[in-house]
Scaffold this active site. Structure first.
Site, PDB file in Angstrom:
ATOM      1  N   GLN A 273       8.519 -18.037  14.975  1.00  0.00           N
ATOM      2  CA  GLN A 273       7.352 -17.356  14.439  1.00  0.00           C
ATOM      3  C   GLN A 273       6.953 -16.138  15.281  1.00  0.00           C
ATOM      4  O   GLN A 273       7.366 -15.983  16.430  1.00  0.00           O
ATOM      5  CB  GLN A 273       6.165 -18.317  14.384  1.00  0.00           C
ATOM      6  CG  GLN A 273       6.226 -19.313  13.253  1.00  0.00           C
ATOM      7  CD  GLN A 273       4.920 -20.067  13.099  1.00  0.00           C
ATOM      8  OE1 GLN A 273       4.753 -21.107  13.704  1.00  0.00           O
ATOM      9  NE2 GLN A 273       4.007 -19.544  12.305  1.00  0.00           N
TER      10      GLN A 273
ATOM     11  N   ASP B 240       9.340 -21.811  12.331  1.00  0.00           N
ATOM     12  CA  ASP B 240      10.138 -22.916  12.869  1.00  0.00           C
ATOM     13  C   ASP B 240       9.411 -24.257  12.851  1.00  0.00           C
ATOM     14  O   ASP B 240      10.000 -25.286  12.490  1.00  0.00           O
ATOM     15  CB  ASP B 240      10.640 -22.592  14.281  1.00  0.00           C
ATOM     16  CG  ASP B 240       9.563 -22.056  15.207  1.00  0.00           C
ATOM     17  OD1 ASP B 240       8.387 -21.973  14.814  1.00  0.00           O
ATOM     18  OD2 ASP B 240       9.908 -21.686  16.344  1.00  0.00           O
TER      19      ASP B 240
END
Length: 466
Positions: free
Chosen positions: A71, A233
Site C-alpha cells: 500500500q 496487501d
C-alpha cells in the site's frame, strides 16, 4: 477446472500463485526479488512480476488474474504515462514533516472525518506534499497518481508509455480498489469518493486518479485474461485467509500489521488506527508498525544464529527475559508515530545480559508493539474472537509461544502460504465466476491464551521513555 492467478507485489519480492478456481488448491508458484531500499523504480516491479509469472509456468492456461501489492507507494506519472521519479514506498519516512504540515493545515479530526485516517509518513498524500515542497519541478509534471498495484494492473492490461505498451498512455484507464484507495488520505471509505480538495492540498494541483472498482468488479482484460480489481496487501491477506468479523490478523513481515474485518468504519482522530476499507465491501481498521521480522533478523545476526537458533535461545529464557526489554524502533516507528526514533535495550544487569534473554527480549519487544496495536483496535470497538498469526515469523516456535502470552485471545497459525497472493487469486476467481470463492484454509497450530503480564508491564515501562 479453470485456473486463476494471484499476484503479491510486496516490498521485498513478487510472488505469483496459480490456483484451481474450484478447490483453491495451489497448482504452481513463482517468485522474483525486488530491489532493496525505500525508493524503487516501478519498472523493477514490472520486470519482477514478469519473471515470477514465468517462474510459475506462465499464464497460457489461466483464465483470470488479479494483483495485490504494497500500500501507499507513490507512482507519479506525467501526461505521457512515464514514471517521473522512483516510487517512494510505504516505509519511506522522509515525508514525516509533510504529514505534520497537512495535519496543521486541515486538522486531524477533519482528516479522519473525511478519509478515515490521519496522515503519517507512510500515506500517499504526505509523499505528494513532500514532492511538491522538495522537488517542485517533478511535482509540476504530475498528471496522474497511482499506487503500486494500480500501476502494475495498468501495465498488465497493455497501457503505458508509447513504445513500451500496446495501447499507450491512457491515464483514464488507471483503476484501483477500495482497500488501496483508502490508504491515500484523499479518498473516503464511507462515501466512496475522492476528496479532490485534499489531493490539491497535498500536490498543489489536481491530477488523474484511478477509478475505484467495487469488490468482484473486473478491471478489464489482459489479452484473453479477465483482470480483477487488485487490493492492498493487508486486504489481500484478509481475502486469502477468508477472514470475517471477529477475526483479527497479525502479519509479521517487513512491517507488522494488526487488522480486523468490521461491518462499520472506524474513525480514530489520534491516528493510531487507520480506518481503511477492505476488498470485500466491508472495512479493515488497521494498526501498522515499521519494525517486525527484521527485528528478529537484526538480533539473530548480532547473536550469530539463524532464526531457528534465535528461537532456541529465546525458549531457554523465561517470560520477561530476566528484566531485559527491547523497544525495537530500529527504523523509526509509525505506531506510535516516531519516525526519527531509534531502538533501545533497557533492564540489563549481570543476570539479564545473556544470549537467551536478549533473544527473548527481541521476540517480546516485537510482539508487544503489535499487542499495543490490538489494544488500539479494541479501544475502537473491535471485539476479537481469535487472532490469526501470519507472515514469515509466524512459524517460529518462540514467536508462537510469546504471542499466546501477550495477546490475550486464542492464537491460530494458518498453514504456511502466500496469503496476499491468494487474496489476489480469490479476486480473480470472483470476477471470473461472479461470486466470491470460499476456499478452506488449513491450520498449522492453535494456541490457547497463556497470559504473562510481566511481559507487557516491562515493555510499557520502557516504551514510556519515548
Amino acid at each position: 477446472m479453470p485456473l486463476v492467478a494471484g499476484v503479491d507485489s510486496s516490498t521485498q519480492s513478487c510472488k505469483v500463485v496459480i490456483v484451481d478456481a474450484d478447490s483453491g488448491e495451489v497448482v504452481r508458484t513463482g517468485r522474483a526479488a525486488h530491489p532493496d531500499g525505500t525508493a524503487v523504480p516501478p519498472a523493477a516491479w514490472w520486470a519482477a512480476m514478469q519473471e515470477a509469472i514465468s517462474g510459475a509456468g506462465g499464464l497460457v492456461d489461466v483464465a483470470a488474474i488479479s494483483v495485490a501489492g504494497q500500500q501507499h507507494g507513490l507512482v507519479a506519472l506525467d501526461r505521457h504515462g512515464r514514471v517521473i521519479r522512483d516510487a517512494l514506498l510505504w516505509n519511506d519516512t522522509r515525508s514525516a514533516a509533510a504529514a505534520r504540515q497537512l495535519i496543521d493545515e486541515v486538522g486531524a479530526q477533519d482528516y479522519v472525518d473525511r478519509t478515515g485516517v490521519v496522515p503519517v509518513a507512510s500515506f500517499t498524500a504526505t509523499k505528494l506534499r513532500w514532492l511538491r515542497d522538495t522537488e517542485p519541478e517533478n511535482a509540476a509534471k504530475v498528471a496522474a497518481v497511482a499506487l503500486p498495484h494500480d500501476w502494475l494492473t495498468w501495465r498488465l492490461r497493455g497501457y503505458g508509455p508509447v513504445g513500451e505498451s500496446r495501447f499507450g498512455p491512457d491515464l483514464d484507464e488507471l483503476i484501483t480498489d477500495r482497500s488501496d484507495a483508502s490508504g491515500t488520505a484523499y479518498w473516503s471509505p464511507t462515501t466512496g469518493d475522492y476528496d479532490r480538495d485534499l489531493l490539491v492540498c497535498a500536490l498543489g494541483h489536481d491530477a488523474v486518479l484511478p477509478r475505484v472498482l467495487g469488490a468482484g468488479e473486473a478491471a478489464g482484460k489482459a489479452g484473453p485474461l479477465v483482470v480483477g480489481p487488485g487490493a492492498g496487501d493487508n486486504a489481500g491477506a484478509a481475502l486469502g485467509l477468508g477472514a470475517s468479523e471477529g477475526d483479527c490478523v497479525v502479519s509479521i513481515g517487513t512491517s507488522g500489521t494488526v487488522f480486523a474485518v468490521t461491518a462499520d468504519p472506524v474513525r480514530d482522530a489520534t491516528g493510531t488506527v487507520a480506518g481503511f476499507a477492505d476488498a470485500s465491501g466491508l472495512f479493515l481498521p488497521l494498526v501498522a508498525t515499521l519494525n517486525a521480522a527484521r527485528v528478529l533478523d537484526a538480533i539473530a545476526g548480532l547473536l550469530g544464529v539463524d532464526h531457528g537458533g534465535l528461537a532456541e535461545l529465546a525458549l531457554a529464557s523465561r517470560p520477561g527475559a530476566g528484566g531485559a526489554v527491547l523497544v525495537p524502533y530500529f527504523e523509526g516507528e509509525r505506531t506510535p508515530n516516531l519516525p526519527t526514533a531509534t531502538a533501545s535495550v533497557t533492564g540489563l544487569t549481570l543476570e539479564s545480559t545473556t544470549r537467551p534473554h536478549l533473544a527473548r527480549a527481541a521476540v517480546e519487544g516485537m510482539l508487544c508493539g503489535l499487542a499495543d496495536g490490538l489494544d488500539a483496535l479494541v479501544g475502537q470497538g473491535v471485539r476479537p474472537r481469535r487472532l490469526l498469526l501470519i507472515g514469515g515469523a509466524a512459524l517460529n516456535p518462540a514467536v508462537q509461544q510469546v504471542a499466546a502470552q501477550v495477546f490475550g485471545v486464542p492464537v491460530v497459525v494458518p498453514a504456511p502460504g502466500e496469503y496476499v497472493a491468494m487474496g489476489g487469486a480469490v479476486q480473480a476467481g470472483w470476477v471470473l465466476a461472479g461470486d466470491r470463492p470460499t476456499w478452506s484454509v488449513d491450520t498449522a497450530v492453535e494456541l490457547a491464551p497463556d497470559p504473562q503480564p510481566v511481559i507487557r508491564e516491562q515493555y510499557a515501562g520502557a516504551r514510556s521513555a519515548y
